[in-house]
Design a protein around this motif. Structure first.
Motif, PDB file in Angstrom:
ATOM      1  N   ARG A   1     -30.966 -15.152  20.695  1.00  0.00           N
ATOM      2  CA  ARG A   1     -31.036 -16.579  20.400  1.00  0.00           C
ATOM      3  C   ARG A   1     -30.723 -16.844  18.927  1.00  0.00           C
ATOM      4  NH1 ARG A   1     -36.177 -20.729  20.173  1.00  0.00           N
ATOM      5  NH2 ARG A   1     -34.912 -22.608  19.802  1.00  0.00           N
ATOM      6  N   TRP A   2     -31.021 -15.872  18.057  1.00  0.00           N
ATOM      7  CA  TRP A   2     -30.882 -16.110  16.632  1.00  0.00           C
ATOM      8  C   TRP A   2     -29.971 -15.072  15.981  1.00  0.00           C
ATOM      9  CZ3 TRP A   2     -32.968 -20.604  15.350  1.00  0.00           C
ATOM     10  CH2 TRP A   2     -34.068 -21.085  16.075  1.00  0.00           C
ATOM     11  N   LEU A   3     -29.081 -15.553  15.128  1.00  0.00           N
ATOM     12  CA  LEU A   3     -28.304 -14.687  14.245  1.00  0.00           C
ATOM     13  C   LEU A   3     -28.714 -15.018  12.811  1.00  0.00           C
ATOM     14  CD1 LEU A   3     -24.673 -14.947  15.710  1.00  0.00           C
ATOM     15  CD2 LEU A   3     -26.462 -13.293  16.283  1.00  0.00           C
ATOM     16  N   VAL A   4     -28.950 -13.991  12.015  1.00  0.00           N
ATOM     17  CA  VAL A   4     -29.352 -14.179  10.621  1.00  0.00           C
ATOM     18  C   VAL A   4     -28.234 -13.677   9.717  1.00  0.00           C
ATOM     19  CG1 VAL A   4     -31.068 -13.672   8.853  1.00  0.00           C
ATOM     20  CG2 VAL A   4     -31.770 -13.849  11.260  1.00  0.00           C
ATOM     21  N   VAL A   5     -27.606 -14.596   8.983  1.00  0.00           N
ATOM     22  CA  VAL A   5     -26.478 -14.260   8.113  1.00  0.00           C
ATOM     23  C   VAL A   5     -26.991 -14.160   6.673  1.00  0.00           C
ATOM     24  CG1 VAL A   5     -24.205 -14.937   7.294  1.00  0.00           C
ATOM     25  CG2 VAL A   5     -24.909 -15.471   9.650  1.00  0.00           C
ATOM     26  N   ARG A   6     -26.799 -12.998   6.066  1.00  0.00           N
ATOM     27  CA  ARG A   6     -27.191 -12.784   4.670  1.00  0.00           C
ATOM     28  C   ARG A   6     -25.916 -12.773   3.820  1.00  0.00           C
ATOM     29  NH1 ARG A   6     -32.195 -10.206   4.258  1.00  0.00           N
ATOM     30  NH2 ARG A   6     -31.875 -10.457   2.000  1.00  0.00           N
ATOM     31  N   PRO A   7     -25.580 -13.864   3.146  1.00  0.00           N
ATOM     32  CA  PRO A   7     -24.308 -13.964   2.414  1.00  0.00           C
ATOM     33  C   PRO A   7     -24.107 -12.885   1.373  1.00  0.00           C
ATOM     34  CG  PRO A   7     -25.357 -16.115   2.589  1.00  0.00           C
ATOM     35  CD  PRO A   7     -26.352 -15.125   3.076  1.00  0.00           C
ATOM     36  N   THR A   8     -25.181 -12.391   0.751  1.00  0.00           N
ATOM     37  CA  THR A   8     -25.016 -11.391  -0.309  1.00  0.00           C
ATOM     38  C   THR A   8     -24.608 -10.033   0.242  1.00  0.00           C
ATOM     39  OG1 THR A   8     -27.395 -10.934  -0.217  1.00  0.00           O
ATOM     40  CG2 THR A   8     -26.637 -12.513  -1.884  1.00  0.00           C
ATOM     41  N   HIS A   9     -24.629  -9.871   1.548  1.00  0.00           N
ATOM     42  CA  HIS A   9     -24.223  -8.597   2.138  1.00  0.00           C
ATOM     43  C   HIS A   9     -22.812  -8.650   2.731  1.00  0.00           C
ATOM     44  CE1 HIS A   9     -27.982  -6.354   1.655  1.00  0.00           C
ATOM     45  NE2 HIS A   9     -28.552  -7.543   1.739  1.00  0.00           N
ATOM     46  N   GLY A  10     -22.113  -9.720   2.417  1.00  0.00           N
ATOM     47  CA  GLY A  10     -20.686  -9.848   2.670  1.00  0.00           C
ATOM     48  C   GLY A  10     -20.157  -9.222   3.929  1.00  0.00           C
ATOM     49  N   PRO A  11     -19.322  -8.141   3.786  1.00  0.00           N
ATOM     50  CA  PRO A  11     -18.638  -7.549   4.943  1.00  0.00           C
ATOM     51  C   PRO A  11     -19.571  -7.080   6.049  1.00  0.00           C
ATOM     52  CG  PRO A  11     -17.702  -6.731   2.890  1.00  0.00           C
ATOM     53  CD  PRO A  11     -18.916  -7.524   2.517  1.00  0.00           C
ATOM     54  N   LYS A  12     -20.830  -6.753   5.711  1.00  0.00           N
ATOM     55  CA  LYS A  12     -21.753  -6.297   6.751  1.00  0.00           C
ATOM     56  C   LYS A  12     -21.958  -7.368   7.818  1.00  0.00           C
ATOM     57  CE  LYS A  12     -24.458  -3.038   3.971  1.00  0.00           C
ATOM     58  NZ  LYS A  12     -25.812  -2.675   3.488  1.00  0.00           N
ATOM     59  N   ASN A  13     -21.805  -8.638   7.433  1.00  0.00           N
ATOM     60  CA  ASN A  13     -22.010  -9.716   8.389  1.00  0.00           C
ATOM     61  C   ASN A  13     -20.963  -9.726   9.491  1.00  0.00           C
ATOM     62  OD1 ASN A  13     -24.375 -11.270   7.338  1.00  0.00           O
ATOM     63  ND2 ASN A  13     -23.093 -11.415   5.513  1.00  0.00           N
ATOM     64  N   ASP A  14     -19.868  -8.988   9.303  1.00  0.00           N
ATOM     65  CA  ASP A  14     -18.841  -8.908  10.347  1.00  0.00           C
ATOM     66  C   ASP A  14     -19.408  -8.335  11.637  1.00  0.00           C
ATOM     67  OD1 ASP A  14     -17.022  -9.964   8.612  1.00  0.00           O
ATOM     68  OD2 ASP A  14     -16.120  -8.042   8.055  1.00  0.00           O
ATOM     69  N   ALA A  15     -20.507  -7.566  11.520  1.00  0.00           N
ATOM     70  CA  ALA A  15     -21.116  -6.996  12.721  1.00  0.00           C
ATOM     71  C   ALA A  15     -21.644  -8.088  13.648  1.00  0.00           C
ATOM     72  CB  ALA A  15     -22.254  -6.051  12.328  1.00  0.00           C
ATOM     73  N   LEU A  16     -21.922  -9.257  13.097  1.00  0.00           N
ATOM     74  CA  LEU A  16     -22.426 -10.357  13.923  1.00  0.00           C
ATOM     75  C   LEU A  16     -21.323 -10.988  14.764  1.00  0.00           C
ATOM     76  CD1 LEU A  16     -24.814 -12.104  11.359  1.00  0.00           C
ATOM     77  CD2 LEU A  16     -25.388 -10.403  13.108  1.00  0.00           C
ATOM     78  N   ASN A  17     -20.058 -10.689  14.438  1.00  0.00           N
ATOM     79  CA  ASN A  17     -18.942 -11.221  15.228  1.00  0.00           C
ATOM     80  C   ASN A  17     -19.005 -10.750  16.674  1.00  0.00           C
ATOM     81  OD1 ASN A  17     -17.838 -12.642  13.097  1.00  0.00           O
ATOM     82  ND2 ASN A  17     -16.573 -10.918  12.416  1.00  0.00           N
ATOM     83  N   PHE A  18     -19.671  -9.617  16.899  1.00  0.00           N
ATOM     84  CA  PHE A  18     -19.829  -9.114  18.265  1.00  0.00           C
ATOM     85  C   PHE A  18     -20.458 -10.186  19.143  1.00  0.00           C
ATOM     86  CE2 PHE A  18     -22.295  -7.065  21.590  1.00  0.00           C
ATOM     87  CZ  PHE A  18     -21.402  -6.152  22.118  1.00  0.00           C
ATOM     88  N   TRP A  19     -21.453 -10.914  18.599  1.00  0.00           N
ATOM     89  CA  TRP A  19     -22.131 -11.943  19.383  1.00  0.00           C
ATOM     90  C   TRP A  19     -21.425 -13.283  19.281  1.00  0.00           C
ATOM     91  CZ3 TRP A  19     -24.877  -9.743  22.735  1.00  0.00           C
ATOM     92  CH2 TRP A  19     -25.574  -8.574  22.445  1.00  0.00           C
ATOM     93  N   LEU A  20     -20.805 -13.579  18.148  1.00  0.00           N
ATOM     94  CA  LEU A  20     -20.082 -14.838  17.999  1.00  0.00           C
ATOM     95  C   LEU A  20     -18.908 -14.933  18.961  1.00  0.00           C
ATOM     96  CD1 LEU A  20     -20.092 -15.171  14.100  1.00  0.00           C
ATOM     97  CD2 LEU A  20     -21.399 -16.547  15.739  1.00  0.00           C
ATOM     98  N   GLN A  21     -18.353 -13.786  19.346  1.00  0.00           N
ATOM     99  CA  GLN A  21     -17.236 -13.769  20.283  1.00  0.00           C
ATOM    100  C   GLN A  21     -17.694 -13.899  21.733  1.00  0.00           C
ATOM    101  OE1 GLN A  21     -15.260 -10.101  19.352  1.00  0.00           O
ATOM    102  NE2 GLN A  21     -14.586 -10.812  17.322  1.00  0.00           N
ATOM    103  N   ARG A  22     -18.997 -13.779  21.959  1.00  0.00           N
ATOM    104  CA  ARG A  22     -19.510 -13.790  23.330  1.00  0.00           C
ATOM    105  C   ARG A  22     -20.368 -15.009  23.649  1.00  0.00           C
ATOM    106  NH1 ARG A  22     -18.243  -9.010  21.778  1.00  0.00           N
ATOM    107  NH2 ARG A  22     -17.726  -7.328  23.243  1.00  0.00           N
ATOM    108  N   ALA A  23     -20.702 -15.788  22.632  1.00  0.00           N
ATOM    109  CA  ALA A  23     -21.548 -16.960  22.860  1.00  0.00           C
ATOM    110  C   ALA A  23     -21.290 -17.992  21.772  1.00  0.00           C
ATOM    111  CB  ALA A  23     -23.024 -16.552  22.872  1.00  0.00           C
ATOM    112  N   THR A  24     -21.807 -19.192  21.974  1.00  0.00           N
ATOM    113  CA  THR A  24     -21.654 -20.278  20.996  1.00  0.00           C
ATOM    114  C   THR A  24     -22.972 -20.459  20.240  1.00  0.00           C
ATOM    115  OG1 THR A  24     -20.073 -21.396  22.447  1.00  0.00           O
ATOM    116  CG2 THR A  24     -21.086 -22.702  20.694  1.00  0.00           C
ATOM    117  N   TYR A  25     -22.849 -20.548  18.909  1.00  0.00           N
ATOM    118  CA  TYR A  25     -24.048 -20.675  18.071  1.00  0.00           C
ATOM    119  C   TYR A  25     -23.953 -21.924  17.202  1.00  0.00           C
ATOM    120  CZ  TYR A  25     -25.694 -16.022  19.333  1.00  0.00           C
ATOM    121  OH  TYR A  25     -26.158 -14.935  20.019  1.00  0.00           O
TER     122      TYR A  25
END
Length: 284
Positions: A217-241
């Motif tokens: 239900r929740w994705l937590v984006v930490r801007p200071t960790h930059g490229p690491k946030n790309d791992a969240l694309n796995f869920w962004l491609q499968r659902a709408t947030y």
């Protein structure tokens, strides 16, 4: 340093302890403090990374030994109490010598003087010092601390008192506040850093990645960790947030133990932390 100073210190302790109590002078407390200080300084240097923070729990003990050493070595009471006051109020006695050294000596270049790069790679330290080569010891970037040590004169005790009286609100605090106010039973979350801390403070379970798993239900984006946030694309491609910007500034860590990285006051600048809330299928 470990062998020379440690051996020299223990030899002096053994020699002095053989004397009658009345002849021991300023021993053994002051030398014990010196030996402990040397060992505390050397252990992180010869370890694989600057993990001095793991020794912090025993620092109060060594602070007591240091105070005892100051009072024994500096015979005049007024001089001893003045030194204790400076140690208590500032970090001046720690940074002033380092400033002098930092301005005039580069130990890496000094140790490597007169040796070729091939020779530095060929010569190795003994096995009990991990056996790495001189080139790695003197010039490998990975051995450097996360930030260059600050040589500014500060008042750490005053900063600490400010922190515990005013309070500190870091990224995990802000994330936990929002999730605790809006979570539902069975919610899961995905984040790229400090996952265990968020789980601890919210009681929510981290999401397992993989095919066949329902999106969290929740994705937590930490801007200071930059490229690491790309791992969240796995869920962004499968659902709408739905994007939610928290009124909280992100920092690389909730906080750090090292004084050069520790934040005594809540961050007031930097990128805002973002959350993604899953949009149910019926609302898309």
């Amino acid at each position: 340093l470990l062998v020379v100073f440690g051996g020299f210190g223990f030899a002096m302790i053994a020699t002095d302890l053989r004397k009658p109590p009345g002849e021991r002078g300023w021993m053994p407390w002051s030398l014990v403090g010196l030996v402990c200080a040397v060992f505390i300084g050397v252990i992180p240097i010869i370890s694989g990374a600057p993990f001095l923070r793991y020794l912090f729990p025993i620092w109060p003990l060594f602070a007591i030994i240091l105070a005892q050493a100051v009072h024994v070595l500096l015979r005049p009471t007024w001089l001893a109490w003045s030194a204790v006051a400076v140690l208590l109020a500032t970090n001046a006695l720690a940074v002033w010598p380092l400033r002098i050294v930092d301005d005039h000596i580069d130990f890496s270049l000094l140790a490597a003087r007169g040796r070729s790069e091939a020779e530095l790679r060929q010569n190795r330290f003994p096995a009990f010092l991990r056996g790495f080569d001189y080139q790695s010891a003197f010039f490998m970037p990975g051995w450097s601390p996360e930030v260059r040590p600050s040589l500014d004169v500060r008042a750490p005790l005053a900063d600490y008192l400010t922190e515990i009286t005013v309070g500190y609100r870091g990224p995990v605090d802000a994330i936990a506040e929002y999730l605790n106010a809006h979570k539902r039973p069975g919610d899961r979350f995905a984040t790229v850093y400090e996952e265990a801390a968020v789980a601890f403070h919210t009681g929510l379970r981290p999401q397992d990645n993989g095919e066949g798993q329902p999106p969290p239900r929740w994705l937590v984006v930490r801007p200071t960790h930059g490229p690491k946030n790309d791992a969240l694309n796995f869920w962004l491609q499968r659902a709408t947030y739905r994007r939610i910007a928290l009124d909280a500034h992100d920092t690389p860590y909730q906080n750090r133990e090292e004084l050069d990285l520790h934040r005594f006051r809540s961050p007031v600048a930097g990128p805002l932390i973002e959350l993604g809330e899953l949009v149910p299928a019926g609302e898309r």
